[in-house]
Design a protein around this motif. Structure first.
Motif, short mmCIF file in Angstrom:
data_model
loop_
_atom_site.label_atom_id
_atom_site.label_comp_id
_atom_site.label_asym_id
_atom_site.label_seq_id
_atom_site.Cartn_x
_atom_site.Cartn_y
_atom_site.Cartn_z
N MET A 243 0.84 -1.30 -0.03
CA MET A 243 -0.15 -0.14 0.06
C MET A 243 1.13 1.41 0.02
N SER A 244 0.59 2.29 -0.91
CA SER A 244 1.56 3.38 -1.02
C SER A 244 1.06 4.43 0.25
N ILE A 245 2.26 5.06 0.56
CA ILE A 245 2.04 6.10 1.51
C ILE A 245 1.80 7.50 1.04
N TYR A 246 2.07 7.34 -0.45
CA TYR A 246 1.94 8.70 -1.22
C TYR A 246 0.46 9.01 -1.35
N LEU A 247 -0.22 10.07 -1.13
CA LEU A 247 -1.65 10.17 -1.33
C LEU A 247 -1.53 11.30 -2.55
N ARG A 248 -0.71 12.08 -2.66
CA ARG A 248 -0.49 13.33 -3.76
C ARG A 248 1.04 13.62 -3.68
N PRO A 249 1.69 14.13 -4.61
CA PRO A 249 3.09 14.50 -4.58
C PRO A 249 3.57 15.05 -3.58
N ASP A 250 2.69 16.02 -2.90
CA ASP A 250 2.95 16.73 -1.71
C ASP A 250 2.61 16.20 -0.16
N VAL A 251 1.75 15.02 -0.52
CA VAL A 251 1.30 14.64 0.83
C VAL A 251 1.44 13.16 1.06
N VAL A 252 2.16 12.85 2.03
CA VAL A 252 2.54 11.39 2.48
C VAL A 252 1.67 11.24 3.85
N ILE A 253 1.46 9.80 3.75
CA ILE A 253 0.95 9.24 5.12
C ILE A 253 1.95 9.42 5.91
N THR A 254 1.68 9.92 7.31
CA THR A 254 2.71 10.08 8.07
C THR A 254 2.31 9.50 9.47
N GLY A 255 3.17 8.96 10.37
CA GLY A 255 2.83 8.70 11.57
C GLY A 255 1.88 9.45 12.51
N THR A 256 2.16 10.72 12.22
CA THR A 256 1.49 11.91 12.63
C THR A 256 -0.07 11.90 12.17
N LEU A 257 -0.35 11.55 11.11
CA LEU A 257 -1.54 11.46 10.45
C LEU A 257 -2.35 10.31 10.90
N ILE A 258 -1.56 9.26 11.13
CA ILE A 258 -2.24 7.84 11.76
C ILE A 258 -2.55 8.44 13.28
N TRP A 259 -1.74 8.74 13.98
CA TRP A 259 -1.96 9.22 15.30
C TRP A 259 -3.09 10.31 15.47
N TYR A 260 -3.40 11.07 14.52
CA TYR A 260 -4.44 12.13 14.80
C TYR A 260 -5.79 11.48 14.21
N SER A 261 -5.49 10.54 13.20
CA SER A 261 -7.04 9.89 12.73
C SER A 261 -7.63 9.11 14.01
N LYS A 262 -7.05 8.71 14.87
CA LYS A 262 -7.67 8.14 16.13
C LYS A 262 -8.27 9.28 17.04
N VAL A 263 -7.67 10.41 16.89
CA VAL A 263 -8.12 11.64 17.88
C VAL A 263 -9.02 12.42 17.39
N CYS A 264 -8.90 13.10 15.97
CA CYS A 264 -9.77 13.91 15.29
C CYS A 264 -9.54 14.00 13.81
N PRO A 265 -10.21 13.48 12.89
CA PRO A 265 -10.27 13.41 11.70
C PRO A 265 -9.95 14.48 11.12
N ARG A 266 -10.40 15.74 11.48
CA ARG A 266 -10.65 16.78 11.07
C ARG A 266 -9.23 17.68 11.09
N GLU A 267 -8.29 17.18 12.09
CA GLU A 267 -7.02 17.57 12.16
C GLU A 267 -6.15 16.89 11.00
N VAL A 268 -6.62 15.68 10.66
CA VAL A 268 -5.90 14.92 9.63
C VAL A 268 -6.19 15.69 8.44
N TRP A 269 -7.37 16.18 8.17
CA TRP A 269 -7.63 16.88 6.73
C TRP A 269 -6.67 18.13 6.72
N TYR A 270 -6.76 18.94 7.88
CA TYR A 270 -5.94 20.08 7.85
C TYR A 270 -4.58 19.83 7.67
N MET A 271 -4.05 19.00 8.53
CA MET A 271 -2.47 18.76 8.39
C MET A 271 -2.22 18.37 6.95
#
Length: 164
Positions: A1-29
């Motif tokens: 599974m690719s970690i690249y969502l777009r050329p300028d956006v990579v799935i990061t550990g931080t995005l994984i972390w925030y997906s469990k707390v607040c999805p809205r923060e994931v979208w902003y980040m």
């Protein structure tokens, strides 16, 4: 599974972390909307990482490991409190998955210095893939997820953006 969502956006550990707390923060980040850098919670986290983290952490695209114990090949994720243990475990699981992809099989641990608490994390590939798919779903949405007031909003660095 690719970690690249777009050329300028990579799935990061931080995005994984925030997906469990607040999805809205994931979208902003994922859109490079960053919170106020001087927010007290962010400064506290940086200070704890300076004290307990490694000088030269291991990193790959989308991840920067806080500490690594060579003697038992353990990835250590350091957190300032145990409030988000589930999130921290998901983040550590993501790091284990990514390291396995490059040939490093490791164990994981979430460390909360304040409580001297250590929680073991063992790679669960199916869970990581589901977490990555959830981040992908949030990021690919045309608008942020709806605001949902949760107990963490009060101290959130994005509070004014959502509720101001």
């Amino acid at each position: 599974m690719s970690i690249y969502l777009r050329p300028d956006v990579v799935i990061t550990g931080t995005l994984i972390w925030y997906s469990k707390v607040c999805p809205r923060e994931v979208w902003y980040m994922a859109r490079h909307v960053t919170p106020f850098e001087g927010h007290s919670k962010l400064e506290k986290g940086r200070a704890i990482h300076q004290i307990y983290g490694d000088e030269l952490p291991i990193s790959l695209d989308g991840m920067k490991i806080d500490a690594f114990r060579k003697e038992d090949r353990t990835v250590v994720e350091i957190k300032s409190s145990s409030r988000h243990v589930e999130s921290a475990m998901a983040q550590t699981n993501y790091y284990l998955y990514r390291l396995k992809e490059v040939g490093l099989e490791c164990e994981g641990e979430v460390y909360v210095p304040k409580k001297d608490e250590r929680i073991r994390v063992t790679l669960d590939e199916e869970k990581v893939k589901k977490d990555m798919e959830e981040v992908r779903r949030i990021v690919e949405s045309g608008s942020p997820p709806p605001r949902v007031r949760i107990k963490f909003c009060r101290r959130c660095a994005y509070k004014d953006l959502c509720w101001g």
